[in-house]
Design a protein around this motif. Sequence first.
Motif, PDB file in Angstrom:
ATOM      1  N   ARG A  57       2.065   7.772  -6.231  1.00 14.71           N
ATOM      2  CA  ARG A  57       1.028   8.760  -6.515  1.00 14.71           C
ATOM      3  C   ARG A  57       1.446  10.141  -6.024  1.00 14.71           C
ATOM      4  NH1 ARG A  57      -4.056   6.669  -3.899  1.00 14.71           N
ATOM      5  NH2 ARG A  57      -3.529   4.890  -5.245  1.00 14.71           N
ATOM      6  N   SER A  58       2.073  10.195  -4.859  1.00 14.19           N
ATOM      7  CA  SER A  58       2.516  11.487  -4.309  1.00 14.19           C
ATOM      8  C   SER A  58       3.659  12.068  -5.129  1.00 14.19           C
ATOM      9  CB  SER A  58       2.955  11.313  -2.852  1.00 14.19           C
ATOM     10  OG  SER A  58       1.879  10.882  -2.050  1.00 14.19           O
ATOM     11  N   GLN A  59       4.528  11.220  -5.661  1.00 15.29           N
ATOM     12  CA  GLN A  59       5.623  11.707  -6.498  1.00 15.29           C
ATOM     13  C   GLN A  59       5.114  12.436  -7.740  1.00 15.29           C
ATOM     14  OE1 GLN A  59       8.098   8.158  -7.111  1.00 15.29           O
ATOM     15  NE2 GLN A  59       9.823   9.315  -6.239  1.00 15.29           N
TER      16      GLN A  59
ATOM     17  N   ASP B 128       4.627  10.496   3.043  1.00 16.61           N
ATOM     18  CA  ASP B 128       4.598   9.179   2.405  1.00 16.61           C
ATOM     19  C   ASP B 128       5.998   8.577   2.279  1.00 16.61           C
ATOM     20  OD1 ASP B 128       1.864   9.395   2.177  1.00 16.61           O
ATOM     21  OD2 ASP B 128       1.933  10.229   0.146  1.00 16.61           O
ATOM     22  N   THR B 129       7.008   9.432   2.124  1.00 14.58           N
ATOM     23  CA  THR B 129       8.398   8.950   2.105  1.00 14.58           C
ATOM     24  C   THR B 129       8.787   8.390   3.477  1.00 14.58           C
ATOM     25  OG1 THR B 129       8.988  10.589   0.422  1.00 14.58           O
ATOM     26  CG2 THR B 129      10.793   9.598   1.666  1.00 14.58           C
ATOM     27  N   ASN B 130       8.427   9.102   4.527  1.00 15.38           N
ATOM     28  CA  ASN B 130       8.720   8.618   5.881  1.00 15.38           C
ATOM     29  C   ASN B 130       8.063   7.276   6.147  1.00 15.38           C
ATOM     30  OD1 ASN B 130      10.185  10.946   6.446  1.00 15.38           O
ATOM     31  ND2 ASN B 130       8.422  12.031   7.286  1.00 15.38           N
ATOM     32  N   VAL B 131       6.817   7.140   5.707  1.00 14.70           N
ATOM     33  CA  VAL B 131       6.101   5.884   5.920  1.00 14.70           C
ATOM     34  C   VAL B 131       6.789   4.744   5.176  1.00 14.70           C
ATOM     35  CG1 VAL B 131       3.922   4.665   5.519  1.00 14.70           C
ATOM     36  CG2 VAL B 131       3.888   7.027   6.339  1.00 14.70           C
TER      37      VAL B 131
ATOM     38  N   ALA C 279       0.827  -1.208   0.000  1.00 11.59           N
ATOM     39  CA  ALA C 279       0.000   0.000   0.000  1.00 11.59           C
ATOM     40  C   ALA C 279       0.858   1.253   0.000  1.00 11.59           C
ATOM     41  CB  ALA C 279      -0.927  -0.013   1.216  1.00 11.59           C
ATOM     42  N   GLY C 280       1.956   1.240   0.743  1.00 15.80           N
ATOM     43  CA  GLY C 280       2.811   2.420   0.842  1.00 15.80           C
ATOM     44  C   GLY C 280       3.482   2.775  -0.460  1.00 15.80           C
ATOM     45  N   GLU C 281       3.922   1.782  -1.227  1.00 16.09           N
ATOM     46  CA  GLU C 281       4.548   2.061  -2.518  1.00 16.09           C
ATOM     47  C   GLU C 281       3.551   2.675  -3.497  1.00 16.09           C
ATOM     48  OE1 GLU C 281       8.124  -1.283  -2.805  1.00 16.09           O
ATOM     49  OE2 GLU C 281       6.096  -1.778  -3.526  1.00 16.09           O
ATOM     50  N   THR C 282       2.316   2.216  -3.452  1.00 15.73           N
ATOM     51  CA  THR C 282       1.294   2.792  -4.345  1.00 15.73           C
ATOM     52  C   THR C 282       1.047   4.256  -4.016  1.00 15.73           C
ATOM     53  OG1 THR C 282       0.237   0.617  -4.559  1.00 15.73           O
ATOM     54  CG2 THR C 282      -1.081   2.550  -5.146  1.00 15.73           C
TER      55      THR C 282
END
Length: 539
Positions: free
Chosen positions: A254-256, A272-275, A247-250
């Motif tokens: 998207r945020s990138q 999202d990077t921290n996560v 889930a985090g990679e998806t």
Amino acid sequence: MADGDGLGEVTSAAASPPAPAPGLSPSLGWRERLRAGLAGTGASLWFVAGLGLLYALRVPLRLCENLAAGTSSLISGLIFIFEWWYFHKHGTSFIEQVSVSHLRPLMGGTESSISEPGSPSSNRESETSRQNLSECKVWRNPLNLFRGAEYRRYTWVTGKEPLTYYDMNLSAQDHQTFFTCDTDFLRPSDTVMQKAWRERNPPARIKAAYQALELNNDCATAYVLLAEEEATTIVDAERLFKQALKAGETIYRRSQQCQHQSPQHEAQLRRDTNVLVYIKRRLAMCARKLGRIREAVKIMRDLMKEFPPLTMLNIHENLLESLLELQAYADVQAVLAKYDDISLPKSAAICYTAALLKTRTVSDKFSPETASRRGLSTAEINAVEAIHRAVEFNPHVPKYLLEMKSLILPPEHILKRGDSEAIAYAFFHLQHWKRIEGALNLLQCTWEGTFRMIPYPLEKGHLFYPYPSCTETADRELLPTFHHVSVYPKKELPFFIHFTAGLCSSTAMIALLTHQFPEIMGVFAKAVSMISRTCVEYL
């Protein structure tokens, strides 16, 4: 673990079946409260006993009359006793402190001592101040355990709470900092998780995580919370972290794509990077605990290459420990060469690992008797100097490595150069010292001499700045109550302080007794004189 079979309790805790989890903040038993109260009131009891003795002797010694008459000897003795006690407790003279802190400003001494803002002395003072502040900063433990699978399992077996409320509160603040941002209101699941990180009760946090997953099955932070707190084994934690990674990679990709649209999107990308980094790091730790060490090393190396700015997470310390387990000492030296730099904050892991590598080259053939006869070789001198450097940075570690003090589970936060950092280091690195033949023997022969040379907090350090005086207070907040916190280094009082205090006190007492009972003291003096004369004639 602090009172008994140190590592044995951890082993039994890991092997025991899950049980209902008690709360994380039970009240202390009456014995613990009584022991803590007596420890905190020891000085007060001595003070009260002294006052009681003076009150009982007020009539035969006629203290009130003497005080009214201004007996200078008694007052001088009391001043010296108080000065000795204050120096023993605070490491500085009470008279000097009052003179510098209070009398000097009144006399105008402050103005002459103020340096220009750009002067070298001012720059040195500000740099020293910044270093001291950074040393008293509490850091996230890079090797902290899993709450559900390790910390809570220990509680089920021993009935002791390994984490303090202060430590868990710091973790809650970390979670809110790294796992939330201003755009959480745009996604209902993130809004629920924002409240979950603030919950004090573990069941309430777990319930909120499930609510977030009902709203969004791809909520990475919800899986993170469940892996940390609900999973009772490392295998379960790894399974949940893999779901969190997917889930985090998806979300990260998207945020990138939207990061340049607004400052809010940039903040969301940072979150999202921290996560994502946190999830990969914990997956590496799961692999390390399950014996897949090369896989753990690869994940850590990839993280350090992909996200080099995140050095504050100290992933290199995780990497050092895994490489030591592989006995890849050349790779360990390469990591040390990169991170044991003067511009980076030191740690016990850096200093003691460097000492271990240099000790490894000479420890198998080292003998104190042989070294005292022929002297130390160049390699032995380098090893001893590395141990000196490590012990000066954190003098609490050797007692744990030499098993002179029982280990406990490391806290989630540590204070560099403090007892909490020593526990966190020794908990994971003791096995690496034992694996190298003679390493602990060389440490035992070396560290006590180094400890005697450790600078006092008020003095100038040898290799590092002075040992900070804030470590004891912070460590008592971070470490559980059943653990005896190490509070050294403590400096032995100079002999002249003991001698002067004893001489002045005895002189004041003899003068007071002679003034009150001249006949008795005269007889006593004659008897002492006769005994002395007899001893001299006999010799």
